[in-house]
Design a protein around this motif. Structure first.
Motif, PDB file in Angstrom:
ATOM      1  N   ARG A 179       0.113 -10.924  -5.700  1.00  0.00           N
ATOM      2  CA  ARG A 179       1.540 -11.386  -5.838  1.00  0.00           C
ATOM      3  C   ARG A 179       2.389 -10.080  -5.276  1.00  0.00           C
ATOM      4  O   ARG A 179       3.555 -10.030  -5.481  1.00  0.00           O
ATOM      5  CB  ARG A 179       1.690 -11.417  -7.276  1.00  0.00           C
ATOM      6  CG  ARG A 179       1.080 -12.602  -8.028  1.00  0.00           C
ATOM      7  CD  ARG A 179       1.313 -12.617  -9.596  1.00  0.00           C
ATOM      8  NE  ARG A 179       1.032 -11.373 -10.247  1.00  0.00           N
ATOM      9  CZ  ARG A 179      -0.236 -11.540 -10.843  1.00  0.00           C
ATOM     10  NH1 ARG A 179      -1.110 -12.329 -10.572  1.00  0.00           N
ATOM     11  NH2 ARG A 179      -0.525 -10.427 -11.509  1.00  0.00           N
ATOM     12  N   ILE A 180       1.772  -9.193  -4.317  1.00  0.00           N
ATOM     13  CA  ILE A 180       2.464  -8.324  -3.962  1.00  0.00           C
ATOM     14  C   ILE A 180       2.424  -8.214  -2.323  1.00  0.00           C
ATOM     15  O   ILE A 180       1.514  -8.504  -1.699  1.00  0.00           O
ATOM     16  CB  ILE A 180       1.872  -7.052  -4.086  1.00  0.00           C
ATOM     17  CG1 ILE A 180       1.695  -6.671  -5.782  1.00  0.00           C
ATOM     18  CG2 ILE A 180       2.529  -5.648  -3.488  1.00  0.00           C
ATOM     19  CD1 ILE A 180       1.204  -5.428  -5.878  1.00  0.00           C
ATOM     20  N   ALA A 181       3.793  -8.359  -1.739  1.00  0.00           N
ATOM     21  CA  ALA A 181       3.890  -8.503  -0.267  1.00  0.00           C
ATOM     22  C   ALA A 181       3.416  -7.171   0.411  1.00  0.00           C
ATOM     23  O   ALA A 181       3.515  -6.211  -0.175  1.00  0.00           O
ATOM     24  CB  ALA A 181       5.196  -8.814   0.147  1.00  0.00           C
ATOM     25  N   GLY A 182       2.775  -7.498   1.491  1.00  0.00           N
ATOM     26  CA  GLY A 182       2.032  -6.052   2.252  1.00  0.00           C
ATOM     27  C   GLY A 182       0.603  -5.828   1.712  1.00  0.00           C
ATOM     28  O   GLY A 182       0.084  -4.883   2.319  1.00  0.00           O
ATOM     29  N   VAL A 183       0.158  -6.605   0.779  1.00  0.00           N
ATOM     30  CA  VAL A 183      -1.193  -6.179   0.642  1.00  0.00           C
ATOM     31  C   VAL A 183      -2.113  -7.484   1.009  1.00  0.00           C
ATOM     32  O   VAL A 183      -1.656  -8.376   0.758  1.00  0.00           O
ATOM     33  CB  VAL A 183      -1.573  -6.373  -0.969  1.00  0.00           C
ATOM     34  CG1 VAL A 183      -2.917  -5.912  -1.324  1.00  0.00           C
ATOM     35  CG2 VAL A 183      -0.621  -4.941  -1.378  1.00  0.00           C
ATOM     36  N   HIS A 184      -3.114  -7.001   1.959  1.00  0.00           N
ATOM     37  CA  HIS A 184      -3.743  -7.942   2.722  1.00  0.00           C
ATOM     38  C   HIS A 184      -5.306  -8.002   2.272  1.00  0.00           C
ATOM     39  O   HIS A 184      -5.883  -6.944   2.176  1.00  0.00           O
ATOM     40  CB  HIS A 184      -3.714  -7.688   4.298  1.00  0.00           C
ATOM     41  CG  HIS A 184      -2.080  -7.764   4.761  1.00  0.00           C
ATOM     42  ND1 HIS A 184      -1.474  -8.918   5.118  1.00  0.00           N
ATOM     43  CD2 HIS A 184      -1.053  -6.761   4.598  1.00  0.00           C
ATOM     44  CE1 HIS A 184      -0.338  -8.543   5.416  1.00  0.00           C
ATOM     45  NE2 HIS A 184      -0.124  -7.330   5.254  1.00  0.00           N
TER      46      HIS A 184
END
Length: 448
Positions: free
Chosen positions: A124-129
């Motif tokens: 649910r966090i942008a930038g965590v891949h």
């Protein structure tokens, strides 16, 4: 193999192992219906370049394709991409697909691979891949498309080290966080891991031992009335010595500023969809016998398969590219041998030329980091004895021998020429006493 049945053989999983299986089924004579099911929308592609050439930008997705659409059409497949298998009844060999459709099969080969592990709330966090699929790799490549990005790689195994090396070559600020003090320790041992650590540090990667316990985020501006996911801005470590530039966390750990985060914390066999069949053992993969059979008419191949290795005498599971292809072919051959056996007889009662064969490969894996190529044969994990010889520290040239219970089980070469690497493979192709293996390794690495 000619068949009068209208029931297909189904291969579940459309990556390297699944492709090898369908091609082998046709090559070995299966002329009946053949279904290849893949949960991704893409044609079968190669995964190792995802963390190397594709992430670097030197390759585009088309170069990763293992076969073109025209080549697959020549196999006469019922190709079902973007389709997920959700269940299997081994008694009737019936697959259930997403949407509830059912497919009765003459045989099934399971090649569903693994799924990337993640951390709670990370999706649910942008930038965590994560980095397992083509879409994952393209998303991470996009996140690193700007100049001077701050990347935190969580997990210092093979995948994390490869991605950290690529990001550093692209000019980004990279911090590599792992639970082990040196990179790839579980796979290659402490001494080879320290050599890799030296090379990463020399290239400007910050190495840190610790465990992640959360993220800091910033709210993103609404886009066309839609509220996007918050953007990661930092990684919290529960413990570990903070490198220069890192702040202190309230709980006594440290805070690592980040524009992007890669979670490379391992993987899990993709077997949850099989949990409903009590005939299958899905503990750490799909349990199979030495022939790769999990149940009558049901076989497995690739990263998902945990099978009884005839030489090592215990169940093993390998997440390596060469094993995927070799095991896909072996599972196909053995399934056809079982189907060819006379009704009511044992699977190996067919003509000797068609009998099943135990799958007994020499495991192999490689890793490319900067200008270093690591290559390993046999079993390097779980060793009770490791002997590492550093041939050239500055050039990161080394050889390591791994053993258990007095026998050599694995060997690793770093920066050695192909001729020497091939000689090392022969050392552990069969069980070899430790002292004999030591002498053969020494001879192989000192020969002109």
């Amino acid at each position: 193999m000619t068949t009068a049945t209208a029931r297909p053989i189904a291969v579940v999983g459309a990556s390297a192992a699944g492709l090898a299986a369908v091609e082998a089924l046709r090559r070995f004579g299966w002329s009946g219906p053949l279904t290849l099911i893949g949960d991704e929308p893409h044609l079968p592609y190669d995964r190792p370049p995802l963390s190397k050439q594709l992430l670097h930008g030197t390759w585009e997705p088309e170069r990763l394709q293992l076969r073109t659409a025209e080549q697959l059409a020549g196999l006469g497949l019922d190709l079902r991409l973007g389709t997920r298998a959700t269940g299997l009844d081994t008694a009737t060999r019936t697959l259930t697909l997403d949407g509830g459709a059912q497919l009765g099969c003459a045989g099934v080969i399971i090649a569903t691979g693994v799924t990337a592990r993640t951390l709670p709330g990370a999706d649910r966090i942008a930038g965590v891949h994560t980095l397992r699929t083509l879409d994952d790799a393209l998303a991470l490549r996009g996140a690193l498309s700007g100049a001077g990005r701050r990347l935190v790689v969580v997990g210092n195994g093979v995948l994390g080290c490869e991605a950290a090396a690529v990001a550093r070559e692209l000019g980004h600020e990279v911090t590599l966080v792992g639970r082990d003090p040196v990179p790839m320790a579980a796979a290659v041992g402490a001494e080879v891991g320290e050599l890799l650590a030296e090379r990463h540090r020399a290239r400007g990667v910050r190495l840190l031992t610790g465990a992640v316990d959360g993220f800091e985020t910033a709210e993103a501006a609404p886009d066309a009335g839609r509220t996007p996911a918050p953007q990661v801005t930092a990684v919290h470590l529960a413990h570990g010595r903070a490198p220069a530039g890192a702040g202190a966390a309230g709980g006594g750990g440290s805070v690592l500023p980040a524009d992007a985060v890669l979670l490379a914390i391992g993987s899990d066999p993709a077997v949850r969809w099989l949990d409903g069949d009590p005939a299958l053992d899905t503990t750490d993969g799909l349990r199979c016998d030495a022939y790769c059979a999990a149940a009558p008419g049901v076989y497995a191949a690739g990263d998902v398969a945990r099978w009884e290795h005839p030489l090592h005498g215990r169940p093993l599971r390998f997440e390596h590219r060469m094993n995927a292809t070799e095991q896909g072919m072996a599972a196909a051959r053995n399934l056809l041998a079982e189907l060819a056996a006379p009704t009511g007889s044992a699977p190996d009662a067919a003509d000797p030329a068609q009998q099943r064969r135990p799958f007994a490969p020499v495991p192999y894996f490689w890793s490319d980091q900067y200008d270093i190529k690591l290559q390993a044969y046999g079993l390097t994990t779980g060793a009770d004895r490791v002997e590492t010889t550093v041939l050239d520290r500055a050039g990161c040239r080394a050889v390591a021998l791994y053993g258990q219970n007095g026998s050599a089980t694995g060997v690793l070469a770093a920066g050695l020429p192909p001729r020497q690497v091939r000689a090392l493979r022969a050392v552990i192709a069969a069980p070899t006493p430790w002292e004999e293996a030591r002498e053969r390794v020494r001879a192989a690495t000192t020969a002109d």
